[in-house]
Design a protein around this motif. Structure first.
Motif, PDB file in Angstrom:
ATOM      1  N   ILE A 142     -21.469  22.942 -12.505  1.00  0.00           N
ATOM      2  CA  ILE A 142     -23.121  23.224 -11.722  1.00  0.00           C
ATOM      3  C   ILE A 142     -23.419  25.050 -12.210  1.00  0.00           C
ATOM      4  CG2 ILE A 142     -23.853  23.240  -9.921  1.00  0.00           C
ATOM      5  CD1 ILE A 142     -23.015  20.523 -10.769  1.00  0.00           C
ATOM      6  N   VAL A 197     -32.160  33.744  -6.298  1.00  0.00           N
ATOM      7  CA  VAL A 197     -33.281  33.055  -5.659  1.00  0.00           C
ATOM      8  C   VAL A 197     -33.221  33.288  -4.763  1.00  0.00           C
ATOM      9  CG1 VAL A 197     -31.513  30.219  -6.334  1.00  0.00           C
ATOM     10  CG2 VAL A 197     -34.612  31.262  -6.882  1.00  0.00           C
ATOM     11  N   THR A 247     -40.309  34.300 -11.714  1.00  0.00           N
ATOM     12  CA  THR A 247     -38.720  35.152 -12.718  1.00  0.00           C
ATOM     13  C   THR A 247     -38.517  36.112 -12.403  1.00  0.00           C
ATOM     14  OG1 THR A 247     -39.917  35.940 -14.495  1.00  0.00           O
ATOM     15  CG2 THR A 247     -40.087  33.441 -14.564  1.00  0.00           C
ATOM     16  N   HIS A 304     -24.374  27.553 -14.167  1.00  0.00           N
ATOM     17  CA  HIS A 304     -25.323  27.689 -15.944  1.00  0.00           C
ATOM     18  C   HIS A 304     -24.058  28.349 -16.245  1.00  0.00           C
ATOM     19  CE1 HIS A 304     -27.484  28.658 -18.243  1.00  0.00           C
ATOM     20  NE2 HIS A 304     -27.461  27.550 -18.807  1.00  0.00           N
ATOM     21  N   ILE A 344     -30.698  29.400 -15.758  1.00  0.00           N
ATOM     22  CA  ILE A 344     -31.549  28.486 -15.931  1.00  0.00           C
ATOM     23  C   ILE A 344     -32.812  29.144 -14.532  1.00  0.00           C
ATOM     24  CG2 ILE A 344     -30.997  26.315 -14.422  1.00  0.00           C
ATOM     25  CD1 ILE A 344     -31.262  25.386 -17.883  1.00  0.00           C
ATOM     26  N   ILE A 345     -31.492  29.273 -13.507  1.00  0.00           N
ATOM     27  CA  ILE A 345     -32.807  29.463 -11.916  1.00  0.00           C
ATOM     28  C   ILE A 345     -33.189  30.737 -12.915  1.00  0.00           C
ATOM     29  CG2 ILE A 345     -32.498  29.985  -9.664  1.00  0.00           C
ATOM     30  CD1 ILE A 345     -29.966  28.430  -9.459  1.00  0.00           C
ATOM     31  N   LYS A 358     -34.288  32.457 -15.176  1.00  0.00           N
ATOM     32  CA  LYS A 358     -36.151  31.697 -16.203  1.00  0.00           C
ATOM     33  C   LYS A 358     -36.541  31.218 -15.637  1.00  0.00           C
ATOM     34  CE  LYS A 358     -33.347  31.783 -20.466  1.00  0.00           C
ATOM     35  NZ  LYS A 358     -32.263  30.882 -20.208  1.00  0.00           N
ATOM     36  N   PHE A 359     -36.743  30.176 -14.571  1.00  0.00           N
ATOM     37  CA  PHE A 359     -37.916  29.518 -14.206  1.00  0.00           C
ATOM     38  C   PHE A 359     -38.380  29.401 -12.690  1.00  0.00           C
ATOM     39  CE2 PHE A 359     -35.772  27.230 -17.500  1.00  0.00           C
ATOM     40  CZ  PHE A 359     -37.128  26.496 -18.824  1.00  0.00           C
ATOM     41  N   SER A 360     -37.783  30.085 -11.671  1.00  0.00           N
ATOM     42  CA  SER A 360     -38.243  30.730 -10.848  1.00  0.00           C
ATOM     43  C   SER A 360     -39.834  31.682 -10.989  1.00  0.00           C
ATOM     44  CB  SER A 360     -36.747  31.272  -9.887  1.00  0.00           C
ATOM     45  OG  SER A 360     -37.300  32.814 -10.561  1.00  0.00           O
ATOM     46  N   SER A 361     -40.236  31.193  -9.751  1.00  0.00           N
ATOM     47  CA  SER A 361     -41.413  32.106  -9.721  1.00  0.00           C
ATOM     48  C   SER A 361     -41.404  32.894  -8.664  1.00  0.00           C
ATOM     49  CB  SER A 361     -42.243  30.949  -9.602  1.00  0.00           C
ATOM     50  OG  SER A 361     -42.735  29.827 -10.504  1.00  0.00           O
ATOM     51  N   LEU A 364     -35.379  35.100  -2.914  1.00  0.00           N
ATOM     52  CA  LEU A 364     -36.659  35.441  -3.167  1.00  0.00           C
ATOM     53  C   LEU A 364     -37.431  34.152  -2.777  1.00  0.00           C
ATOM     54  CD1 LEU A 364     -37.833  35.509  -7.174  1.00  0.00           C
ATOM     55  CD2 LEU A 364     -38.723  33.024  -5.463  1.00  0.00           C
ATOM     56  N   LYS A 365     -36.521  33.139  -2.158  1.00  0.00           N
ATOM     57  CA  LYS A 365     -37.222  31.599  -2.291  1.00  0.00           C
ATOM     58  C   LYS A 365     -37.663  32.010  -0.409  1.00  0.00           C
ATOM     59  CE  LYS A 365     -38.295  28.437  -3.572  1.00  0.00           C
ATOM     60  NZ  LYS A 365     -38.031  27.082  -4.691  1.00  0.00           N
ATOM     61  N   LEU A 375     -27.802  32.213  -7.493  1.00  0.00           N
ATOM     62  CA  LEU A 375     -27.853  31.844  -6.808  1.00  0.00           C
ATOM     63  C   LEU A 375     -28.477  32.558  -5.442  1.00  0.00           C
ATOM     64  CD1 LEU A 375     -28.319  28.876  -5.833  1.00  0.00           C
ATOM     65  CD2 LEU A 375     -25.635  29.291  -4.875  1.00  0.00           C
TER      66      LEU A 375
END
Lengths: 342, 342
Positions: free
Chosen positions: A73, A256, A290, A75, A282-283, A285-288, A259-260, A253
């Motif tokens: 899982i 992010v 980034t 990446h 990938i997380i 790169k695509f979180s907001s 961050l959240k 992990l």
DNA sequence: CTGAAAGCGCTTACAG
DNA sequence: CTGAAAGCGCTTACAG
């Protein structure tokens, strides 16, 4: 339903010996062109393919290597696999992928099962449990048996074999220094428990960076997360308690999640809290926003590991030299700046 | 460096025949308890493990299955692998994972290589290129040869074999209906080109939902993305041109890309634009806002596929029946509501 | 130029 | 109770 055709069947049909068939198909000059062509045509017609298993038994090698990873899982491990695949396929090797699921037992079972003739060598990143127990007998056994192993990322220093790593400590030091240079005053660290080798090294890098800049180390600015299910709770408490202005996380992990949670509290990122993660996945790169991160270059790690393993495999054939020397390759990392830092 | 010990060596050391050693280790009652125990003790001492390759050759089966996937970077495929691994390991099978890299040639090479005795059966999701060319001869050959195949997700209808799918059309219909129920007026669709079977089915589901509600289908509300490198440009233009108030994307990459591009333009999500993705991956879980998505349940798909394959493998042994009947299992999906929809 | 034989490591029906 | 032999599918040194 036609079954797989064998040399024996071809020989019978053509009324020649098995040896003749075998030699014809391998284009041996011993055989007259006449027979050779006849056999080849026939084999093609019947779509003959040599049985790999028989070849393996005969040749004592399988042209298959196995990569054992803790989980798929993450990446990072997926990228390593890509690298291994590329190099291995190019050199005519199959790749077997096994998951240890972070479990010592599954790691041992998988290794023992495959070490018994199924494959030629291993590429492995240790499970957490194995690193915790420091029980490496399964690795030693395989090596003693004459089967080469290449370890990557989560390695055991004491085991003599080829290794591919990044300089975890240096990478962490650089990331921390980056934050120090921005003049943050309360730089938090989100790390794993110490028995995970890379977690430990990254923690050391963080401490070293502080020391280099004469910043006193405060243990309350460090969270060592053991239980994956409690990530959120632990980080949440930490944010409330310490109010850090910057964070360095040893994986994406953790980054992010922090961050959240911060966003949920209305903390602005990166204005009020800067975050750097580890692993360019990938997380990130695509979180907001980034996430700024230390790139581990998994594809390259995999490629180098496969390269080292196959080299050793092919060298073995020539000289059965006893003075084994093992190499440790250090793959360079880089800090990829994104939106989570100023 | 001790090499692997064989029956022959044990026999020699103990001055008995190879047969006796073999039988003793398999606990045959034919052998006197005396010899049996002696042999077993000795074997244990020397850490004897039967050579899998020899066993495979003898038994005509390898206890290894192979899963071929287009790529490993998509989280969905990683979850499928987890499912396959779990079931296979439980039943004593090894799992070999191969990447086709979305390439027809790599798919063919991998299959041919492994079909020659290395494995007992395949689990496969087709590469884009294969679906585009509609050339399935490699699959047919393997099946004719008597080796079972289970296809999942990206399947070919015409090939007779077991299959595991989700009801892509129904899932897309449900997702679209969800948006229609919220009274959105301009529901856009981000899809793939039609030759990707699942893309096509999901597009059909979208259209059917519109039809069910007497909403006229407008082709300018649909983007079919072929070239992965142009994702951003295409979606960007689309957002500007059509100003949709809701979006259904057939995978999570399209969904998150749209989300980020919209945010960049200051479009508020979900207030001004609702987004639903497909595949409950890591991106959907960790983007900000998190993305409402159709969960494909990859672990379950993998588990069921492995189950079907192994069942067929073990059934074959008993009855070599000719009246093959193939099953297609449909795995249920569900809509996971998150922050990207109201 | 062709083929019989041995061998890779194992299992098992058969003889003794 | 033990072992010689055949066989899985292949390759190759050796004889002829």
């Amino acid at each position: 339903m036609k079954r797989k055709v064998t040399l024996k069947q071809i020989a019978k049909e053509l009324d020649v010996s098995i040896s003749t068939v075998s030699k014809s198909l391998r284009n041996s000059l011993e055989i007259s062109e006449d027979t050779r062509l006849k056999v080849q045509a026939f084999a093609k017609l019947y779509n003959y393919k040599p049985n790999n298993i028989a070849l393996s038994l005969k040749n004592k090698k399988t042209k298959t290597i196995c990569i054992i990873i803790p989980e798929i899982i993450h990446h990072f491990f997926a990228t390593v696999i890509s690298g291994v695949e590329q190099v291995a396929n190019e050199k005519g090797y199959n790749v077997l992928i096994c998951l240890s699921d972070e479990s010592f037992d599954k790691e041992v079972i998988n290794m023992e099962m495959l070490a018994s003739g199924s494959i030629d060598g291993f590429i492995i990143s240790l499970s957490k449990e194995t690193q915790n127990r420091k029980d490496f007998h399964h690795l030693e056994e395989v090596i003693n048996q004459g089967m080469p192993i290449v370890m990557f990322d989560r390695i055991a220093n004491d085991i003599l074999c080829d290794k591919v790593i990044i300089d975890d400590q240096q990478a962490a030091l650089n990331a921390t220094q980056f934050l120090i240079d921005k003049e943050y005053k309360k730089i938090g660290l989100l790390s794993t428990v110490d028995y995970v080798s890379v977690g430990k090294l990254r923690t050391e890098g963080y401490m070293k960076a502080l020391a280099n800049n004469n910043i006193p180390f405060k243990s309350n600015l460090v969270v060592k997360i053991e239980d994956m299910t409690a990530i959120e709770a632990e980080i949440d408490q930490f944010l409330v308690r310490e109010k850090p202005d910057a964070l360095f996380a040893v994986n994406e992990l953790f980054a992010v999640t922090a961050l959240k949670l911060a966003q949920k509290k209305g903390i602005k990122i990166p204005e009020e809290l800067s975050i750097i993660g580890f692993t360019d996945g990938i997380i990130s790169k695509f979180s907001s926003p980034t996430i700024t991160t230390v790139s581990q270059n998994g594809v390259k790690m995999g490629a180098v590991a496969a390269q080292m393993l196959i080299e050793r495999l092919e060298k073995e054939e020539e000289e059965e030299e006893e003075n084994e020397t093992y190499r440790t390759e250090v793959i360079e990392t880089e800090l990829i700046e994104r939106e989570s830092t100023l």
